[in-house]
Scaffold this motif. Structure first.
Motif, short mmCIF file in Angstrom:
data_model
loop_
_atom_site.label_atom_id
_atom_site.label_comp_id
_atom_site.label_asym_id
_atom_site.label_seq_id
_atom_site.Cartn_x
_atom_site.Cartn_y
_atom_site.Cartn_z
N SER A 130 0.83 -1.16 -0.09
CA SER A 130 0.16 -0.17 -0.01
C SER A 130 0.89 1.09 0.09
N GLU A 131 2.20 0.96 0.50
CA GLU A 131 2.72 2.47 0.53
C GLU A 131 4.40 2.48 -0.34
N LYS A 132 5.04 1.27 -0.24
CA LYS A 132 6.29 1.34 -1.06
C LYS A 132 6.26 0.94 -2.45
N GLU A 133 7.06 1.38 -3.17
CA GLU A 133 7.50 1.12 -4.87
C GLU A 133 8.83 0.34 -4.65
N PHE A 134 8.88 -0.53 -5.36
CA PHE A 134 10.05 -1.39 -5.52
C PHE A 134 10.69 -1.34 -7.16
N LYS A 135 11.72 -1.46 -7.28
CA LYS A 135 12.14 -1.51 -8.59
C LYS A 135 12.61 -2.86 -9.22
N THR A 136 13.30 -3.42 -8.25
CA THR A 136 13.82 -4.77 -8.55
C THR A 136 13.42 -6.00 -7.45
N LEU A 144 11.53 -5.23 -11.89
CA LEU A 144 9.98 -5.48 -12.20
C LEU A 144 9.20 -4.62 -13.16
N ALA A 145 9.82 -3.55 -13.52
CA ALA A 145 9.21 -2.97 -14.87
C ALA A 145 9.33 -3.94 -16.06
N ASP A 146 10.41 -4.73 -16.29
CA ASP A 146 10.72 -5.45 -17.29
C ASP A 146 9.66 -6.66 -17.18
N SER A 150 0.34 -2.61 -11.74
CA SER A 150 1.40 -2.25 -10.55
C SER A 150 2.49 -1.05 -11.01
N SER A 151 2.84 -0.92 -12.18
CA SER A 151 3.97 -0.05 -12.68
C SER A 151 3.45 0.72 -13.86
N VAL A 152 3.93 1.84 -13.99
CA VAL A 152 3.67 2.93 -14.84
C VAL A 152 4.49 2.53 -16.26
N LYS A 155 -2.47 10.78 -1.14
CA LYS A 155 -1.40 11.43 -0.53
C LYS A 155 0.12 10.84 -0.56
N ASN A 156 1.03 11.70 -0.52
CA ASN A 156 2.32 11.11 -0.49
C ASN A 156 3.05 10.30 -1.63
N PRO A 157 2.58 10.57 -2.93
CA PRO A 157 2.76 9.85 -4.04
C PRO A 157 4.17 9.53 -4.07
N GLY A 158 4.43 8.36 -4.66
CA GLY A 158 5.66 7.63 -4.72
C GLY A 158 6.46 8.05 -6.20
#
Length: 672
Positions: free
Chosen positions: A232-238, A293-295, A624-626, A637-640
Motif C-alpha cells: 500500500s505504501e512502498k514502490e520497488f524497482k527490483t 520489475l518494470a521488465d 502495478s507499474s507505470v 497523499k504522498n505519491p511515490g
C-alpha cells in the motif's frame, strides 16, 4: 478510562510480546537462538497468564495465538486478488538458453539481470497483512480460489504475525516440512502404529489442511517467502529490493542469488544439483526470474504462465521395472494415448504402476516392447514416463505393440493426421469422448456441478439417459432415482446442482465447452474480449490472433469448433436449457474497457483491493507499474516514484476525487 492495573498490564504485555517476537525471529528465522528453551517458555507463560487475566488485551497477532486449538468444520474459500499462475519448465541448459533468447527478443537492446531461487518442494501460500498485522493465509487452490488456512498458518513460527511496517500488503511463500522434522513425525507415527507419510511434501500438505489447528501446531511447519504481490505504501524497482525489504521486516526469505547472464544461471543450477542434499528441506529445482520489475510488467504473461520466469527442474528420480502391457485410453478430443502397465515400483515417494508413452512415434523411437525392462522416471507431480529400454535385459519373449486401427471403445476407424503425432477416433459420438467431455463440463473450474462423477456419468450413458453434456439440463429426478447408489434425496441434490449451474460466469461456460487448446486462462481472456458465444462464433482466426495471449493454434481450434454441426447443435440446446451464453447484464457496461490504471500514494476513501475491484468491474485493468501504455495514474497523499514516471511519460494524473467522478461517469473517459 483505563485503571492503573490495566495500563500496567498493557505495558507489560507489549514488552513481553516484543521480546518473544525477537526471540522467535532469532530462533526460527536466523537459526541463532539467544536464550534457552526454558527461558523462552517462561516468557511465554508470563504472557499467557497476563492475557488470561486481561482478555480484552488479547490481539490476533499475539505470539500466544500460534498454539492453535479451534476446530473448524471446513475451510472457507478465498478468492485470490491476483491469479497464481504456473511456471513453464526447463529440464536442461538448452531449455534455459531458449528462455533467455525469448527474453532478449522482447527486451531488445536492454541489459537485464536474473535472480535464481530454490524451488522448494512444498505448498504455495498467499499471506495478507493489514497495518502490519497478519490477517489471512490461503492455499493456492486452483490459482483463482484457495482455502483460508489462517489459523494453521499462525502456528508457523517462522511467519511473523506482526511487523514494524504499518502497511497493508500481500505476499507469497512456500510452506514446507524439514527433513529432520519429517523423520521425527514418522518415527512417532510408527510408535503409535499409524501409517507413515510418504514424503515431506505430503506431510506438509496433510498438516496445513488439518481442521484442528493444534495438530498443525505440533508438526513444526516452516515457510520461506519468495514474492511481494502488492504494497500500500512502498514502490520497488527490483526483486532484490523486495527480498531486502522482506528480510528487514523479519520474514524468512527464500535463498537467492543474482546472475548477470544465462550462463551464470546454468552454472548455479548445476552447482545446486550436486549439493541439494546438504539442505534440511527438499528442493526439486530452481526458479529463475527477471530482477527488474518494470521488465516483468513489460513482458507480461500468457494465459497460464509469466513470460519473465521459468522453473529449472532437476533430473527426475529413476528406477527400472517391467512393462507388463500397453493399454490405450481415449480422451475427450478423441486422442488415443498409449499407457504402459508396469510392475509396481516405489518412485519419488509413491507407488508407480502406470507410465505414459505419449504417442505411437514415442514408442517407435524408444523401441518399447511389451515385456521389456524399462527405466522409469517421475519428477514431482509430473506423470511417470518411460525414459528408455534396457535392451541388454531382453530375453526374446518381448513383443511389439501395434497401434489399433479401430477405436478400442466404439470400434470406429481411427486416423492420424499428417501434421500430428496423435492418432484420433473420428467418431464424435464415441462413448469415451462423450464421457470425458461430460466430466470436463461438470468439473470444478467449468460448470462446477456437484454430485456428478465418473460412476454417475457412466450410468447415465449406459442407460441412454444422456448423449452429451447438454442433455444434463433435461434430466429429471425420476431419471436418476433408480440408478445404482442413487436415491430420491441424492437425485434431487444432483438436479438442483445442475439447475444452479445455469448461471455460471461466461468464462466458465467457454471453458466447459471443451474447445481444444482453450484452458481456463484462455477462456478468461476470450470472455474479456467477446460479449457472447454468438459474437465468438462469428469471429475469424485473423481477429482472434490480434489478442495478445491468443496464438494461431488456439485461434484455429476455436473457429474449427464452432464450424462443426454437432457443436452448433450443442450450443443451441444449451441455449434452450437456459444457460447464460453471454456476459451478465451488469457486466456489459464496461465503460473502462481497454484502460489501464496505476495507483500511488495513500487513498482516503478506498483500499487498494477496493479500487482494483472497482476498475475491473468496469472493464479496466489495475496494473502495478507505470509505462507508456498506462492511461491513468490515480494519485493519493504522498505519491511515490510512479508520479514522476507518469509525468515524464505524459500519463493523465487523477486525484482521488477525479477518480470517483470517473467511476460515477461524471467525468469523460478519452483514450490517448
Amino acid at each position: 478510562m483505563k485503571n492503573l492495573e490495566q495500563e500496567q498490564a498493557e505495558q507489560k504485555i507489549k514488552s513481553l510480546r516484543e521480546k518473544i517476537r525477537e526471540h522467535e525471529y532469532n530462533y526460527f528465522v536466523l537459526d541463532d537462538p539467544r536464550i534457552s528453551d526454558a527461558e523462552f517458555d517462561q516468557l511465554m507463560q508470563q504472557l499467557i497468564k497476563l492475557e488470561s487475566e486481561f482478555p480484552s488485551l488479547v490481539t490476533s497477532d499475539s505470539p500466544t495465538q500460534r498454539v492453535g486449538g479451534e476446530v473448524l468444520d471446513e475451510f472457507e474459500k478465498v478468492e485470490h486478488s491476483t491469479t497464481m499462475l504456473s511456471l513453464d519448465n526447463a529440464f536442461n541448459p538448452a531449455d534455459l538458453r531458449e528462455f533467455d533468447q525469448r527474453i532478449q527478443k522482447n527486451l531488445t537492446g536492454q541489459t537485464y539481470q536474473y535472480v535464481v531461487e530454490h524451488k522448494i518442494d512444498g505448498l504455495s501460500a498467499v499471506m495478507r497483512y493489514d497495518q502490519g498485522s497478519f490477517q489471512l493465509g490461503a492455499t493456492r487452490g486452483n490459482g483463482e480460489i484457495g482455502e483460508d488456512i489462517s489459523k494453521n498458518m499462525k502456528t508457523i513460527r517462522s511467519l511473523p504475525l506482526k511487523i514494524s511496517d504499518q502497511a497493508s500488503f500481500e505476499l507469497r511463500g512456500e510452506i514446507y516440512l524439514s527433513k529432520s522434522e519429517f523423520a521425527r513425525i514418522n518415527k512417532a507415527r510408527l510408535a503409535n502404529d499409524e501409517a507413515t507419510f510418504a514424503n515431506p511434501r505430503n506431510a506438509a500438505a496433510g498438516s496445513i489442511r488439518q481442521l484442528d489447528s493444534k495438530i498443525a501446531a505440533n508438526r513444526n511447519l516452516s515457510i520461506l517467502v519468495y514474492d511481494l504481490i502488492s504494497h500500500s505504501e512502498k514502490e520497488f524497482k527490483t526483486h532484490l529490493e523486495v527480498f531486502a525489504y522482506l528480510k528487514n521486516q523479519g520474514f524468512k526469505v527464500n535463498w537467492h542469488q543474482s546472475a548477470e547472464n544465462i550462463e551464470q544461471v546454468i552454472k548455479i543450477c548445476q552447482q545446486w544439483h550436486e549439493k541439494r542434499e546438504e539442505l534440511d528441506f527438499e528442493i526439486d529445482g530452481l526458479v529463475i526470474k527477471l530482477n527488474n520489475l518494470a521488465d516483468r510488467q513489460k513482458l507480461g504473461a500468457t494465459a497460464r504462465s509469466p513470460r519473465w520466469a521459468i522453473a529449472y527442474k532437476f533430473p527426475a528420480q529413476q528406477k527400472t521395472t517391467k512393462i507388463k502391457d500397453i493399454e490405450i485410453s481415449v480422451g475427450r478430443t478423441g486422442a488415443l494415448t498409449p499407457t504402459a502397465v508396469l510392475e509396481p515400483v516405489e518412485l519419488a515417494g509413491s507407488t508407480v504402476s502406470r507410465a505414459t508413452l505419449h504417442n505411437e512415434d514415442e514408442i517407435e523411437r524408444k523401441d518399447i516392447r511389451i515385456g521389456d525392462t524399462a527405466l522409469v522416471q517421475k519428477a514431482g507431480d509430473v506423470i511417470p514416463e518411460v525414459v528408455k529400454i534396457i535392451k541388454a535385459e531382453r530375453t526374446g519373449k518381448e513383443h511389439q505393440f501395434i497401434m489399433p486401427e479401430h477405436c478400442p471403445v466404439c470400434g470406429s476407424k481411427v486416423i492420424r493426421p499428417e501434421d500430428e503425432a496423435v492418432t484420433r477416433c473420428t467418431n464424435i459420438s464415441c462413448p469415451a469422448q462423450r464421457k470425458e467431455g461430460i466430466l470436463h463440463f461438470v468439473s470444478r473450474n467449468a460448470m462446477n456441478i456437484d454430485g456428478i462423477g465418473p460412476a454417475l456419468v457412466e450410468q447415465l450413458l449406459s442407460n441412454n439417459l444422456i448423449e452429451d453434456y447438454a442433455d444434463l439440463y433435461f434430466l429429471k429426478v425420476s431419471h436418476l432415482a433408480d440408478l445404482e447408489r442413487m436415491g430420491q434425496k441424492s437425485s434431487q441434490n444432483v438436479i438442483t446442482a445442475i439447475k444452479d449451474s445455469k448461471d455460471r460466469e461466461f468464462f466458465r461456460v467457454l471453458y466447459a465447452l471443451g474447445i481444444r487448446h482453450v484452458g481456463i486462462g484462455a477462456a478468461r481472456i476470450l470472455a474479456d474480449n467477446f460479449t457472447s458465444i454468438a459474437e465468438l462464433e462469428s469471429t475469424s482466426v485473423e481477429k482472434l490472433v490480434e489478442i495478445a495471449e491468443i496464438g494461431p493454434v488456439i485461434a484455429e481450434s476455436i473457429v474449427g469448433f464452432f464450424q462443426e454441426r454437432h457443436n452448433q447443435d450443442l450450443i443451441c440446446r444449451l441455449k434452450q436449457a437456459g444457460i447464460k451464453l453471454a456476459r451478465k447484464a451488469e457486466q456489459s457496461d464496461k465503460f473502462l474497457a481497454g484502460y489501464k490504471f496505476v495507483f500511488t500514494g495513500s487513498l482516503e476513501n478506498f483500499t487498494r483491493s477496493e479500487v482494483k475491484d472497482l476498475v475491473e468491474k468496469a472493464g479496466g485493468r489495475a496494473v502495478s507499474s507505470v509505462s507508456s501504455q498506462t492511461d491513468f495514474l490515480v494519485s493519493g497523499k504522498n505519491p511515490g516514484s510512479k508520479y514522476k514516471q507518469a509525468t515524464e511519460l505524459g500519463v493523465e494524473i487523477l486525484t482521488e476525487a477525479e477518480f470517483e467522478k470517473l467511476l460515477a461517469k461524471e467525468k469523460t473517459v478519452t483514450k490517448k
